[in-house]
Scaffold this motif. Structure first.
Motif, PDB file in Angstrom:
ATOM      1  N   ARG A 103       1.558  68.817   7.891  1.00  0.00           N
ATOM      2  CA  ARG A 103       2.929  68.502   7.489  1.00  0.00           C
ATOM      3  C   ARG A 103       2.954  67.239   6.645  1.00  0.00           C
ATOM      4  N   ALA A 116       5.490  70.468   4.794  1.00  0.00           N
ATOM      5  CA  ALA A 116       5.891  71.339   5.888  1.00  0.00           C
ATOM      6  C   ALA A 116       5.872  72.813   5.507  1.00  0.00           C
ATOM      7  N   THR A 117       6.028  73.133   4.218  1.00  0.00           N
ATOM      8  CA  THR A 117       6.095  74.537   3.817  1.00  0.00           C
ATOM      9  C   THR A 117       4.826  75.024   3.102  1.00  0.00           C
ATOM     10  N   PRO A 148      11.461  76.364  18.540  1.00  0.00           N
ATOM     11  CA  PRO A 148      11.685  75.569  17.323  1.00  0.00           C
ATOM     12  C   PRO A 148      10.569  75.713  16.293  1.00  0.00           C
ATOM     13  N   ARG A 187      11.302  78.937  14.480  1.00  0.00           N
ATOM     14  CA  ARG A 187      12.402  78.723  13.513  1.00  0.00           C
ATOM     15  C   ARG A 187      11.867  78.053  12.248  1.00  0.00           C
ATOM     16  N   GLU A 188      11.054  77.016  12.448  1.00  0.00           N
ATOM     17  CA  GLU A 188      10.480  76.293  11.313  1.00  0.00           C
ATOM     18  C   GLU A 188       9.612  77.224  10.468  1.00  0.00           C
ATOM     19  N   GLU A 190      11.956  79.663   8.491  1.00  0.00           N
ATOM     20  CA  GLU A 190      12.648  78.960   7.406  1.00  0.00           C
ATOM     21  C   GLU A 190      11.686  78.528   6.316  1.00  0.00           C
ATOM     22  N   GLY A 191      10.445  78.153   6.724  1.00  0.00           N
ATOM     23  CA  GLY A 191       9.446  77.768   5.726  1.00  0.00           C
ATOM     24  C   GLY A 191       9.068  78.924   4.823  1.00  0.00           C
TER      25      GLY A 191
END
Length: 429
Positions: free
Chosen positions: A71, A76-77, A103, A106-107, A110-111
């Protein structure tokens, strides 16, 4: 050294690879620093090796190091960050630590969504994992939302009739069903059934699962007549493919019986209930929830048909089984006892019926929340006394019951007035 460890890993020789991965990680951390990508690769290798050795708790720490380092250094992506994040969340789920996994999932979703788009294979897989995690946690509204996104994404990625897309749509329908949103689930179940029948064939087990879903959805909507043809499809198909005694076949046979029972077609329901009961009893024995359910269905149907003598031994067995399996005050036990007392009275065994109603009142008395049911059991005991000719005792019990009904419900409540009417008919007022 890392290449040697990788070669051992590829041969599934994890015990030999592990110390080499540790040595590589420690060396790189010392020389290159904790956040260097080669150090993080070694941490990731350690995590995967430990995971494959079922040492998942130890693997978590190295996944955490990898993800937090990536990260910071890659973003992060970044694809490598997201790949390690997926593995970390997967291990947490294997350890039933889903609240911690949620969580991360979710990350991950979304990533992938932000970098690859909603309708990319990786995004679709990530939101599917997120939906299943929410489902396992009982978060029904979120489960429905994420399965809806999954279904739309899998359709876009794989095509409308692809098995994966149909499975995702089925999951979405199941999520709606779990929310009691049967009207919305029904057309989805129809689409999945038609798709599977076309792609997999009418007698494929997944096609039959979809027919079963349709049958139960119509049943939940109380559209019992419409459920019956679907139960016929499922039962006939499963008898042929899985065999008459398979648990899934027995489940569908029992459901078919339920639909007929709801339609008050007791004569038709009874042989289906019997078949489900006999199959479950042979497979599981008496100390099994499904056997108890099927035995109860047979007994209730016999009771509806007025076949009290035939129902009696079943109710005796049900009461004994439920007492030991669920406990004396469980509702299944008290329901079985109530029905046993009723049937005993109907076959003329009035003294034993009185005994069972008194026991029922005693069991209800152990739970303050069952006060109303306790009064009803005592009312039936008073009626049993009357039928045995103990009229003075029955009237006295009814007077006491009337006073307790008035105190609990009030003088104008229908249950109190019904109690007063019973006492009048006994000549007590």
């Amino acid at each position: 050294m890392n290449d040697w460890a990788d070669a051992l890993y590829e041969l599934d020789r994890y015990e030999e690879a592990l110390p080499l991965y540790r040595e590589a990680y420690e060396g790189r951390r010392e020389v290159l620093g904790e956040k260097d990508e080669k150090t993080l690769i070694s941490a990731n290798d350690l995590a995967y090796c430990l995971r494959n050795m079922d040492r998942r708790e130890e693997a978590l720490e190295y996944y955490r190091i990898t993800v937090e380092g990536r990260r910071e250094t890659l973003g992060a992506t970044h694809s490598s960050t997201l790949w390690s994040l997926k593995a970390w969340a997967g291990v947490l789920q294997k350890l039933d630590r889903r609240e911690e996994a949620l969580p991360l999932l979710r990350e991950l979703y979304e990533g992938y969504r932000d970098t690859l788009g909603e309708h990319h294979e990786n995004t679709a897989d990530a939101v599917n994992d997120l939906a299943y995690c929410c489902k396992a946690l009982g978060r029904k509204e979120e489960t429905e939302r994420y399965f809806r996104i999954t279904a739309e994404s899998f359709r876009a990625v794989y095509g409308e009739k692809a098995p994966t897309a149909l499975w995702a749509k089925s999951d979405w329908a199941d999520a709606l069903y779990a929310l009691d949103r049967y009207e919305e689930a029904l057309p989805l179940y129809h689409e999945v059934y038609e798709g599977r029948r076309e792609v997999l064939g009418e007698k494929h087990e997944k096609t039959l699962i979809s027919a079963n879903d349709l049958a139960y959805c119509y049943k939940a909507l109380r559209r019992y007549e419409e459920s019956l043809p679907w139960f016929t499809v499922v039962v006939e198909g499963r008898r042929e493919i899985l065999g008459a005694k398979h648990p899934s076949t027995l489940w569908s046979i029992n459901g078919n019986g339920d639909a007929l029972y709801r339609l008050q077609r007791y004569e038709e329901a009874l042989p289906l209930y019997r078949e489900a009961f006999e199959g479950r009893l042979a497979r599981n024995g008496w100390d099994n929830a499904q056997t108890v359910t099927s035995a109860t269905n047979v007994a209730l149907t016999l009771k509806k048909l007025g076949e009290y003598a035939e129902a009696l031994p079943l109710y005796r067995q049900l009461f004994d089984t439920c007492s030991s399996f669920y406990g004396r005050t469980n509702y299944r036990t008290t329901d079985a006892l109530d029905d046993l007392a009723f049937v005993l009275a109907r076959v003329g065994q009035k003294e034993e019926a009185l005994e069972k109603y008194r026991l029922l009142a005693e069991l209800y008395g152990e739970d303050p929340q069952q006060r109303g049911n306790q009064l009803y059991a005592r009312r039936n005991a008073a009626i049993s006394l009357w039928n045995l000719g103990c009229k003075d005792e029955a009237r006295e019990d009814c007077r006491q019951l009337l006073a307790e009904h008035t105190a609990l419900y009030g003088a104008d409540h229908e249950k109190t007035m019904s109690m007063a009417d019973l006492l009048r008919r006994m000549g007590g007022a």
